[in-house]
Write an enzyme that holds these catalytic residues in place. Structure first.
Site, PDB file in Angstrom:
ATOM      1  N   GLU A   1      -3.041  22.199  23.032  1.00  0.00           N
ATOM      2  CA  GLU A   1      -3.000  22.295  24.485  1.00  0.00           C
ATOM      3  C   GLU A   1      -1.642  21.868  25.033  1.00  0.00           C
ATOM      4  O   GLU A   1      -1.134  20.800  24.676  1.00  0.00           O
ATOM      5  CB  GLU A   1      -4.115  21.414  25.077  1.00  0.00           C
ATOM      6  CG  GLU A   1      -4.215  21.435  26.577  1.00  0.00           C
ATOM      7  CD  GLU A   1      -5.354  20.574  27.073  1.00  0.00           C
ATOM      8  OE1 GLU A   1      -5.330  20.211  28.261  1.00  0.00           O
ATOM      9  OE2 GLU A   1      -6.267  20.241  26.279  1.00  0.00           O
TER      10      GLU A   1
ATOM     11  N   ASP B   1      -2.475  24.246  30.138  1.00  0.00           N
ATOM     12  CA  ASP B   1      -3.091  23.326  31.086  1.00  0.00           C
ATOM     13  C   ASP B   1      -2.187  23.121  32.292  1.00  0.00           C
ATOM     14  O   ASP B   1      -2.377  23.736  33.346  1.00  0.00           O
ATOM     15  CB  ASP B   1      -3.408  21.997  30.398  1.00  0.00           C
ATOM     16  CG  ASP B   1      -4.000  20.966  31.351  1.00  0.00           C
ATOM     17  OD1 ASP B   1      -4.273  21.296  32.521  1.00  0.00           O
ATOM     18  OD2 ASP B   1      -4.180  19.810  30.927  1.00  0.00           O
TER      19      ASP B   1
ATOM     20  N   ASP C   1      -3.711  17.816  22.199  1.00  0.00           N
ATOM     21  CA  ASP C   1      -3.101  17.975  23.512  1.00  0.00           C
ATOM     22  C   ASP C   1      -1.780  17.213  23.551  1.00  0.00           C
ATOM     23  O   ASP C   1      -1.754  15.987  23.502  1.00  0.00           O
ATOM     24  CB  ASP C   1      -4.042  17.444  24.592  1.00  0.00           C
ATOM     25  CG  ASP C   1      -3.482  17.608  25.998  1.00  0.00           C
ATOM     26  OD1 ASP C   1      -2.421  18.236  26.148  1.00  0.00           O
ATOM     27  OD2 ASP C   1      -4.124  17.112  26.943  1.00  0.00           O
TER      28      ASP C   1
ATOM     29  N   LYS D   1      -4.802  13.263  21.662  1.00  0.00           N
ATOM     30  CA  LYS D   1      -3.587  13.208  22.462  1.00  0.00           C
ATOM     31  C   LYS D   1      -2.361  13.064  21.551  1.00  0.00           C
ATOM     32  O   LYS D   1      -2.395  12.365  20.536  1.00  0.00           O
ATOM     33  CB  LYS D   1      -3.642  12.047  23.451  1.00  0.00           C
ATOM     34  CG  LYS D   1      -4.598  12.282  24.606  1.00  0.00           C
ATOM     35  CD  LYS D   1      -4.117  13.400  25.527  1.00  0.00           C
ATOM     36  CE  LYS D   1      -4.976  13.531  26.769  1.00  0.00           C
ATOM     37  NZ  LYS D   1      -4.469  14.586  27.670  1.00  0.00           N
TER      38      LYS D   1
ATOM     39  N   LYS E   1      -8.590  22.771  35.924  1.00  0.00           N
ATOM     40  CA  LYS E   1      -9.024  21.463  36.427  1.00  0.00           C
ATOM     41  C   LYS E   1      -9.176  21.573  37.934  1.00  0.00           C
ATOM     42  O   LYS E   1      -8.300  22.111  38.621  1.00  0.00           O
ATOM     43  CB  LYS E   1      -8.013  20.369  36.067  1.00  0.00           C
ATOM     44  CG  LYS E   1      -7.968  20.057  34.582  1.00  0.00           C
ATOM     45  CD  LYS E   1      -6.918  19.019  34.248  1.00  0.00           C
ATOM     46  CE  LYS E   1      -6.918  18.729  32.746  1.00  0.00           C
ATOM     47  NZ  LYS E   1      -5.760  17.879  32.351  1.00  0.00           N
TER      48      LYS E   1
END
Length: 355
Positions: A215, A240, A189, A161, A264
């Site tokens: 991402e 995403d 990400d 992250k 997702k």
């Protein structure tokens, strides 16, 4: 066959430790479990896990939406999944976590009626999925220590992250690569945390550390910027928050804005619309990944089943259930060893929930 009841229950599970991303800090897994019951004795479980910065929903809005859906869906055929999506979409726009809860439960019923595990119903390409493990934001040194611990537990893919401080993001990757060696796959990400110039600068700095993908580096709306980033870096660009449905996927394809699409179920509204996103990606020669919000085994099993079923879905980020404290409420679905998820050979999701 007809739906005769729709039950739903809010659950709250404390995380083992607070989880920090660019969009905020999370301390609990708060989600809604759904049970749909048919007049022939079949029942299915689903889950709606909202995350307001991405889906615009809260637990309260999911519960209110499910209450409305209950009134609309009693009497409907649970196997008429496209029709039920049409009913839900006509009733309310968005609210995709609530729709995902219904969709997953319907697919669970379908698997039980067909007496086959969901991954076979959806395509049956495989029964195993390798997930990454996510490293939350802290100091670069702490992130490197966390990454090393995760590798020692058997994880071969790490998602780091980022998105708060570009300098610390670069330093974290340097220390993580040093800690885990060259054989561990790493992706990053940023959760929309950078602008175009920052994204280009960071990606250039990360190329020497063999980072395979970045991402959602940019705000969800900036597909033009993502297309520029793709031309400026050798690292794959993954989308995403920019991809909620098949229309979003088509826009990204037309703008050549992404190398990988992250699907997702909570963004798409469930398995049925997620399959459409993958179909767009596959037609364009773009692989997909299945990610997750903070979800229990119910939604994770549904997502893993879709990954396993489809050849074009090559990556998985289905680790969030591991951040939750142990609970006897939900059992089954799959077995896990390190990062390898093996789906159970049971009808539907193979899940039982004490509700």
């Amino acid at each position: 066959m007809k739906i005769i009841d729709l039950k739903f229950e809010k659950i709250k599970i404390k995380l083992k430790k607070p989880f920090v991303v660019a969009l905020g800090t999370v301390e609990y897994c708060e989600t809604v479990i759904v049970k749909i019951i048919s007049d022939e004795g079949y029942y299915g479980f689903g889950e709606g896990a909202p995350f307001s910065p991405v889906t615009g929903e809260t637990l309260d809005t999911v519960l209110l939406t499910l209450k409305d859906f209950k009134n609309l869906l009693i009497g409907q055929d649970p196997l008429a999944i496209e029709k039920i999506h049409h009913i839900m979409d006509r009733a309310i726009i968005g609210n995709t976590a609530a729709k995902a809860a219904i969709d997953i439960a319907l697919h669970d019923i379908k698997g039980k009626v067909m007496n086959a595990p969901l991954y076979k119903i959806l395509g049956g390409f495989d029964n195993k999925v390798e997930t990454d493990m996510t490293i939350g934001i802290s100091s670069p040194k702490e992130m490197a220590e966390d990454a090393k611990e995760k590798v020692q537990l058997g994880f071969k893919i790490l998602k780091i992250k980022a998105g708060i401080s570009p300098e610390e993001d670069i330093e974290a990757i340097r220390l993580i690569r040093e800690a885990v060696g060259e054989n561990i796959r790493i992706r990053m990400d940023a959760n929309q945390g950078w602008n175009v110039n920052e994204a280009i600068r960071v990606s250039k700095a990360l190329e020497k550390y063999n980072v395979e993908a970045i991402e959602q580096a940019l705000p969800y709306w900036n597909l033009d910027g993502a297309a520029i980033l793709r031309k400026k870096t050798n690292i794959k660009v993954m989308l995403d928050e920019a991809i909620h449905n098949s229309n979003d996927a088509l826009k990204a394809v037309k703008k050549e804005a992404g190398d990988i699409l992250n699907i997702k179920l909570m963004k798409s509204g469930g398995i049925y619309p997620a399959e459409k996103i993958n179909a767009v990606g596959e037609a364009a020669g773009i692989n997909c990944m299945l990610g997750c919000m903070l979800e229990t085994r119910v939604a994770i099993t549904a997502a893993a089943s879709l990954v396993a079923a489809k050849k074009n879905i090559t990556e998985a980020d289905l680790d969030s259930f591991m951040y939750c404290q142990e609970s006897d409420l939900i059992k089954g679905g799959f077995k896990r060893e390190g990062g390898l998820i093996t789906l159970l050979d049971k009808p539907g999701l193979g899940i039982e929930v004490n509700m």
